[in-house]
Scaffold this motif. Sequence first.
Motif, PDB file in Angstrom:
ATOM      1  N   SER A  64      30.453  11.568  20.530  1.00  0.00           N
ATOM      2  CA  SER A  64      29.575  12.072  19.666  1.00  0.00           C
ATOM      3  C   SER A  64      28.716  13.379  20.314  1.00  0.00           C
ATOM      4  O   SER A  64      27.573  13.644  19.948  1.00  0.00           O
ATOM      5  CB  SER A  64      28.146  11.167  19.698  1.00  0.00           C
ATOM      6  N   GLN A  65      29.502  14.129  21.488  1.00  0.00           N
ATOM      7  CA  GLN A  65      28.861  15.655  22.113  1.00  0.00           C
ATOM      8  C   GLN A  65      28.648  16.530  21.210  1.00  0.00           C
ATOM      9  O   GLN A  65      27.078  16.784  20.706  1.00  0.00           O
ATOM     10  CB  GLN A  65      29.568  15.795  22.611  1.00  0.00           C
ATOM     11  N   PRO A  66      29.024  16.767  20.289  1.00  0.00           N
ATOM     12  CA  PRO A  66      28.581  18.052  19.539  1.00  0.00           C
ATOM     13  C   PRO A  66      27.335  17.443  17.980  1.00  0.00           C
ATOM     14  O   PRO A  66      26.808  18.320  17.955  1.00  0.00           O
ATOM     15  CB  PRO A  66      29.675  17.583  18.427  1.00  0.00           C
ATOM     16  N   GLU A  67      27.515  15.968  18.344  1.00  0.00           N
ATOM     17  CA  GLU A  67      25.670  15.975  17.518  1.00  0.00           C
ATOM     18  C   GLU A  67      24.975  15.705  17.627  1.00  0.00           C
ATOM     19  O   GLU A  67      23.606  15.768  17.579  1.00  0.00           O
ATOM     20  CB  GLU A  67      26.081  14.259  16.280  1.00  0.00           C
ATOM     21  N   ALA A  69      24.090  17.637  20.902  1.00  0.00           N
ATOM     22  CA  ALA A  69      23.956  19.058  21.278  1.00  0.00           C
ATOM     23  C   ALA A  69      22.279  18.921  21.295  1.00  0.00           C
ATOM     24  O   ALA A  69      21.719  18.904  19.907  1.00  0.00           O
ATOM     25  CB  ALA A  69      24.895  20.102  21.118  1.00  0.00           C
ATOM     26  N   ARG A  71      19.802  17.169  21.357  1.00  0.00           N
ATOM     27  CA  ARG A  71      18.896  16.150  20.790  1.00  0.00           C
ATOM     28  C   ARG A  71      18.460  15.591  22.150  1.00  0.00           C
ATOM     29  O   ARG A  71      17.326  14.513  21.982  1.00  0.00           O
ATOM     30  CB  ARG A  71      19.583  15.263  20.512  1.00  0.00           C
ATOM     31  N   ARG A 172      21.397  14.830   8.069  1.00  0.00           N
ATOM     32  CA  ARG A 172      22.888  14.417   7.833  1.00  0.00           C
ATOM     33  C   ARG A 172      23.971  13.265   8.693  1.00  0.00           C
ATOM     34  O   ARG A 172      22.822  12.919   9.747  1.00  0.00           O
ATOM     35  CB  ARG A 172      23.534  14.980   8.953  1.00  0.00           C
ATOM     36  N   THR A 175      25.272  13.226  12.131  1.00  0.00           N
ATOM     37  CA  THR A 175      23.884  13.248  13.343  1.00  0.00           C
ATOM     38  C   THR A 175      23.219  11.854  13.699  1.00  0.00           C
ATOM     39  O   THR A 175      23.156  11.856  14.920  1.00  0.00           O
ATOM     40  CB  THR A 175      23.650  14.501  12.953  1.00  0.00           C
ATOM     41  N   ARG A 222      34.247   9.930  15.131  1.00  0.00           N
ATOM     42  CA  ARG A 222      35.222  10.926  14.884  1.00  0.00           C
ATOM     43  C   ARG A 222      35.123  10.081  13.648  1.00  0.00           C
ATOM     44  O   ARG A 222      35.492  11.006  12.824  1.00  0.00           O
ATOM     45  CB  ARG A 222      36.572  10.806  15.516  1.00  0.00           C
ATOM     46  N   ARG A 225      32.229  11.764  10.614  1.00  0.00           N
ATOM     47  CA  ARG A 225      32.565  13.071  10.348  1.00  0.00           C
ATOM     48  C   ARG A 225      33.320  13.627   9.447  1.00  0.00           C
ATOM     49  O   ARG A 225      33.557  14.420   8.785  1.00  0.00           O
ATOM     50  CB  ARG A 225      32.936  14.271  11.883  1.00  0.00           C
TER      51      ARG A 225
END
Length: 253
Positions: A64-67, A69, A71, A172, A175, A222, A225
Amino acid sequence: MTGLGDIALLAGAGLLAGVVGTAGGITSLISYPALLAVGLPALPANVANIVALVACWPGSALASQPELAGRGPWLRRWMPLSALGALAGSLLLLSTPSGVFARVVPFLVAAGSLALLAQPRLAALHRRGRPPGAGGVVLPLGLIAMSVYSGYFGAGAGVMVLALFLITSEPRLATANALKNMVLGAGTLVSAAAVAVLGPVDWTAVAPLGLGMFFGSTLGPRLARRLPATLLRRLVALIGIALAIQLWINPSG
Protein backbone atom coordinates in the motif's frame (compact mmCIF):
# COMPACT_ATOMS: atom_id res chain seq x y z
CA MET A 1 -5.24 -30.08 14.18
CA THR A 2 -4.93 -33.61 12.91
CA GLY A 3 -2.45 -33.58 10.06
CA LEU A 4 -1.30 -32.18 6.74
CA GLY A 5 -4.85 -31.75 5.52
CA ASP A 6 -5.63 -29.34 8.35
CA ILE A 7 -2.38 -27.47 7.75
CA ALA A 8 -3.17 -27.11 4.05
CA LEU A 9 -6.72 -25.96 4.83
CA LEU A 10 -5.49 -23.27 7.21
CA ALA A 11 -2.75 -22.09 4.84
CA GLY A 12 -5.23 -21.82 1.99
CA ALA A 13 -7.81 -20.09 4.16
CA GLY A 14 -5.13 -17.70 5.39
CA LEU A 15 -4.15 -16.82 1.82
CA LEU A 16 -7.75 -16.10 0.83
CA ALA A 17 -8.45 -14.27 4.09
CA GLY A 18 -5.36 -12.11 3.61
CA VAL A 19 -6.41 -11.16 0.10
CA VAL A 20 -10.04 -10.29 0.80
CA GLY A 21 -9.39 -8.86 4.25
CA THR A 22 -6.80 -6.33 3.15
CA ALA A 23 -8.88 -5.57 0.04
CA GLY A 24 -12.07 -4.87 1.99
CA GLY A 25 -12.06 -6.03 5.58
CA ILE A 26 -13.43 -9.55 6.08
CA THR A 27 -10.28 -11.42 7.07
CA SER A 28 -11.81 -13.11 10.12
CA LEU A 29 -14.96 -14.01 8.24
CA ILE A 30 -12.83 -16.55 6.34
CA SER A 31 -10.07 -17.48 8.78
CA TYR A 32 -12.30 -17.97 11.83
CA PRO A 33 -14.54 -20.65 10.23
CA ALA A 34 -11.41 -22.43 8.96
CA LEU A 35 -10.15 -22.69 12.54
CA LEU A 36 -13.52 -24.09 13.61
CA ALA A 37 -13.36 -26.57 10.72
CA VAL A 38 -10.09 -28.10 11.99
CA GLY A 39 -11.62 -28.70 15.41
CA LEU A 40 -10.84 -25.65 17.56
CA PRO A 41 -13.66 -24.51 19.88
CA ALA A 42 -14.96 -20.95 19.44
CA LEU A 43 -12.82 -19.15 22.02
CA PRO A 44 -9.45 -20.86 21.25
CA ALA A 45 -10.18 -20.36 17.54
CA ASN A 46 -10.64 -16.65 18.07
CA VAL A 47 -7.41 -16.40 20.09
CA ALA A 48 -5.47 -18.20 17.34
CA ASN A 49 -7.09 -15.97 14.74
CA ILE A 50 -6.08 -12.76 16.53
CA VAL A 51 -2.44 -13.88 16.74
CA ALA A 52 -2.32 -14.98 13.08
CA LEU A 53 -3.79 -11.66 11.93
CA VAL A 54 -0.54 -9.89 12.86
CA ALA A 55 0.93 -11.32 9.64
CA CYS A 56 -1.39 -9.13 7.54
CA TRP A 57 0.11 -5.87 8.82
CA PRO A 58 3.56 -5.96 7.17
CA GLY A 59 2.22 -7.49 3.98
CA SER A 60 -0.44 -4.84 3.49
CA ALA A 61 2.03 -2.06 4.35
CA LEU A 62 4.39 -3.23 1.61
CA ALA A 63 1.57 -3.37 -0.94
CA SER A 64 0.00 0.00 0.00
CA GLN A 65 2.94 2.36 -0.38
CA PRO A 66 1.24 4.58 -3.02
CA GLU A 67 -1.86 5.07 -0.84
CA LEU A 68 0.13 5.63 2.37
CA ALA A 69 2.51 8.25 0.97
CA GLY A 70 2.34 11.38 3.13
CA ARG A 71 -0.10 9.86 5.63
CA GLY A 72 2.43 9.28 8.41
CA PRO A 73 1.22 12.10 10.70
CA TRP A 74 -2.40 10.97 10.35
CA LEU A 75 -1.48 7.38 11.19
CA ARG A 76 0.63 8.41 14.19
CA ARG A 77 -2.39 10.25 15.54
CA TRP A 78 -4.90 7.39 15.31
CA MET A 79 -2.90 4.16 15.59
CA PRO A 80 -2.27 4.52 19.39
CA LEU A 81 -6.00 4.97 19.97
CA SER A 82 -6.71 1.80 18.02
CA ALA A 83 -4.08 -0.09 19.99
CA LEU A 84 -5.57 0.93 23.34
CA GLY A 85 -9.08 -0.02 22.28
CA ALA A 86 -7.94 -3.39 20.95
CA LEU A 87 -6.12 -4.13 24.21
CA ALA A 88 -9.32 -3.50 26.16
CA GLY A 89 -11.21 -5.80 23.81
CA SER A 90 -8.67 -8.58 24.21
CA LEU A 91 -8.85 -8.41 28.00
CA LEU A 92 -12.64 -8.66 27.70
CA LEU A 93 -12.26 -11.67 25.41
CA LEU A 94 -10.05 -13.52 27.90
CA SER A 95 -12.66 -13.06 30.64
CA THR A 96 -15.63 -14.23 28.54
CA PRO A 97 -16.93 -17.83 28.84
CA SER A 98 -16.72 -19.55 25.46
CA GLY A 99 -20.42 -20.50 25.49
CA VAL A 100 -21.43 -16.85 25.79
CA PHE A 101 -18.90 -15.91 23.15
CA ALA A 102 -20.25 -18.42 20.64
CA ARG A 103 -23.79 -17.07 21.07
CA VAL A 104 -22.91 -13.45 20.31
CA VAL A 105 -20.62 -14.14 17.32
CA PRO A 106 -23.37 -14.19 14.63
CA PHE A 107 -24.70 -10.81 15.70
CA LEU A 108 -21.23 -9.25 15.69
CA VAL A 109 -20.57 -10.60 12.21
CA ALA A 110 -23.91 -9.33 10.91
CA ALA A 111 -23.31 -5.86 12.37
CA GLY A 112 -19.96 -5.58 10.62
CA SER A 113 -21.39 -6.66 7.27
CA LEU A 114 -24.41 -4.36 7.39
CA ALA A 115 -22.18 -1.41 8.27
CA LEU A 116 -20.46 -1.61 4.90
CA LEU A 117 -23.76 -1.80 2.99
CA ALA A 118 -24.95 1.32 4.84
CA GLN A 119 -21.78 3.29 4.12
CA PRO A 120 -22.89 5.02 0.89
CA ARG A 121 -26.04 6.38 2.52
CA LEU A 122 -24.11 7.52 5.57
CA ALA A 123 -21.56 9.23 3.34
CA ALA A 124 -24.36 11.05 1.49
CA LEU A 125 -25.81 12.27 4.78
CA HIS A 126 -22.34 13.41 5.80
CA ARG A 127 -21.94 15.42 2.57
CA ARG A 128 -25.33 17.14 3.01
CA GLY A 129 -24.21 18.56 6.30
CA ARG A 130 -23.72 17.69 9.93
CA PRO A 131 -23.86 19.55 13.26
CA PRO A 132 -20.79 21.74 13.88
CA GLY A 133 -17.98 19.75 15.44
CA ALA A 134 -19.52 16.37 14.70
CA GLY A 135 -16.64 15.35 12.45
CA GLY A 136 -14.19 15.76 15.30
CA VAL A 137 -16.23 13.49 17.57
CA VAL A 138 -17.38 10.72 15.26
CA LEU A 139 -13.93 9.54 14.20
CA PRO A 140 -12.30 9.08 17.64
CA LEU A 141 -15.40 7.69 19.34
CA GLY A 142 -16.15 5.37 16.46
CA LEU A 143 -12.56 4.19 16.27
CA ILE A 144 -12.43 3.44 20.00
CA ALA A 145 -15.63 1.38 19.88
CA MET A 146 -14.57 -0.53 16.77
CA SER A 147 -11.09 -1.18 18.12
CA VAL A 148 -12.53 -2.67 21.32
CA TYR A 149 -14.68 -4.89 19.14
CA SER A 150 -11.69 -5.76 16.97
CA GLY A 151 -9.72 -6.90 20.01
CA TYR A 152 -12.69 -8.92 21.26
CA PHE A 153 -13.59 -10.74 18.05
CA GLY A 154 -12.85 -8.66 14.95
CA ALA A 155 -14.93 -10.32 12.22
CA GLY A 156 -16.37 -7.38 10.34
CA ALA A 157 -14.27 -4.80 12.23
CA GLY A 158 -12.45 -4.00 9.01
CA VAL A 159 -15.63 -3.11 7.13
CA MET A 160 -16.82 -0.94 10.02
CA VAL A 161 -13.55 0.97 10.21
CA LEU A 162 -13.45 1.27 6.43
CA ALA A 163 -16.93 2.79 6.46
CA LEU A 164 -15.93 5.13 9.28
CA PHE A 165 -12.89 6.42 7.41
CA LEU A 166 -14.83 6.82 4.14
CA ILE A 167 -17.45 8.91 5.93
CA THR A 168 -15.23 11.03 8.15
CA SER A 169 -11.83 11.50 6.56
CA GLU A 170 -10.99 9.77 3.25
CA PRO A 171 -13.47 9.44 0.34
CA ARG A 172 -11.21 7.32 -1.89
CA LEU A 173 -11.84 3.63 -1.25
CA ALA A 174 -8.32 2.35 -1.96
CA THR A 175 -6.72 4.96 0.31
CA ALA A 176 -9.28 4.49 3.08
CA ASN A 177 -8.69 0.76 2.83
CA ALA A 178 -4.91 1.18 3.21
CA LEU A 179 -5.38 3.43 6.24
CA LYS A 180 -7.79 0.91 7.72
CA ASN A 181 -5.23 -1.88 7.33
CA MET A 182 -2.56 0.12 9.14
CA VAL A 183 -4.76 1.35 12.00
CA LEU A 184 -6.30 -2.05 12.67
CA GLY A 185 -2.89 -3.66 12.31
CA ALA A 186 -1.60 -1.66 15.26
CA GLY A 187 -4.51 -2.86 17.36
CA THR A 188 -4.05 -6.43 16.22
CA LEU A 189 -0.41 -6.40 17.29
CA VAL A 190 -1.34 -5.29 20.82
CA SER A 191 -4.23 -7.77 21.01
CA ALA A 192 -2.02 -10.64 19.89
CA ALA A 193 0.62 -9.80 22.48
CA ALA A 194 -2.02 -9.70 25.22
CA VAL A 195 -3.64 -13.03 24.37
CA ALA A 196 -0.25 -14.70 23.82
CA VAL A 197 0.89 -13.68 27.29
CA LEU A 198 -2.37 -14.15 29.18
CA GLY A 199 -4.02 -17.06 27.41
CA PRO A 200 -3.14 -20.35 25.68
CA VAL A 201 -2.44 -20.11 21.93
CA ASP A 202 -2.61 -23.03 19.50
CA TRP A 203 0.61 -22.24 17.63
CA THR A 204 0.20 -25.24 15.34
CA ALA A 205 -2.87 -23.51 13.92
CA VAL A 206 -1.41 -19.99 14.01
CA ALA A 207 1.69 -20.84 11.93
CA PRO A 208 0.06 -22.02 8.66
CA LEU A 209 -2.80 -19.54 8.95
CA GLY A 210 -0.45 -16.61 9.52
CA LEU A 211 1.86 -17.65 6.68
CA GLY A 212 -1.06 -17.71 4.27
CA MET A 213 -2.29 -14.36 5.56
CA PHE A 214 1.06 -12.70 4.94
CA PHE A 215 1.20 -13.68 1.29
CA GLY A 216 -2.48 -12.90 0.80
CA SER A 217 -2.11 -9.46 2.35
CA THR A 218 0.48 -8.48 -0.25
CA LEU A 219 -2.20 -9.01 -2.94
CA GLY A 220 -5.29 -7.51 -1.27
CA PRO A 221 -4.41 -3.79 -1.58
CA ARG A 222 -3.58 -4.28 -5.26
CA LEU A 223 -6.98 -5.88 -5.78
CA ALA A 224 -8.68 -2.95 -4.02
CA ARG A 225 -7.15 -0.57 -6.58
CA ARG A 226 -8.65 -2.49 -9.49
CA LEU A 227 -12.13 -3.66 -8.46
CA PRO A 228 -15.06 -1.21 -8.75
CA ALA A 229 -15.81 0.14 -5.28
CA THR A 230 -19.51 -0.76 -5.39
CA LEU A 231 -18.80 -4.35 -6.44
CA LEU A 232 -16.16 -4.80 -3.75
CA ARG A 233 -18.43 -3.38 -1.05
CA ARG A 234 -21.34 -5.63 -1.96
CA LEU A 235 -19.23 -8.78 -2.22
CA VAL A 236 -17.70 -8.22 1.19
CA ALA A 237 -21.06 -7.50 2.82
CA LEU A 238 -22.84 -10.47 1.23
CA ILE A 239 -20.16 -12.92 2.37
CA GLY A 240 -20.40 -11.54 5.89
CA ILE A 241 -24.19 -11.80 6.04
CA ALA A 242 -24.07 -15.38 4.75
CA LEU A 243 -21.56 -16.33 7.43
CA ALA A 244 -23.63 -14.65 10.16
CA ILE A 245 -26.64 -16.75 9.16
CA GLN A 246 -24.54 -19.91 9.12
CA LEU A 247 -23.09 -19.25 12.57
CA TRP A 248 -26.52 -18.43 13.96
CA ILE A 249 -27.95 -21.73 12.66
CA ASN A 250 -24.92 -23.81 13.68
CA PRO A 251 -23.16 -22.07 16.62
CA SER A 252 -19.80 -23.46 17.72
CA GLY A 253 -18.57 -23.39 21.28
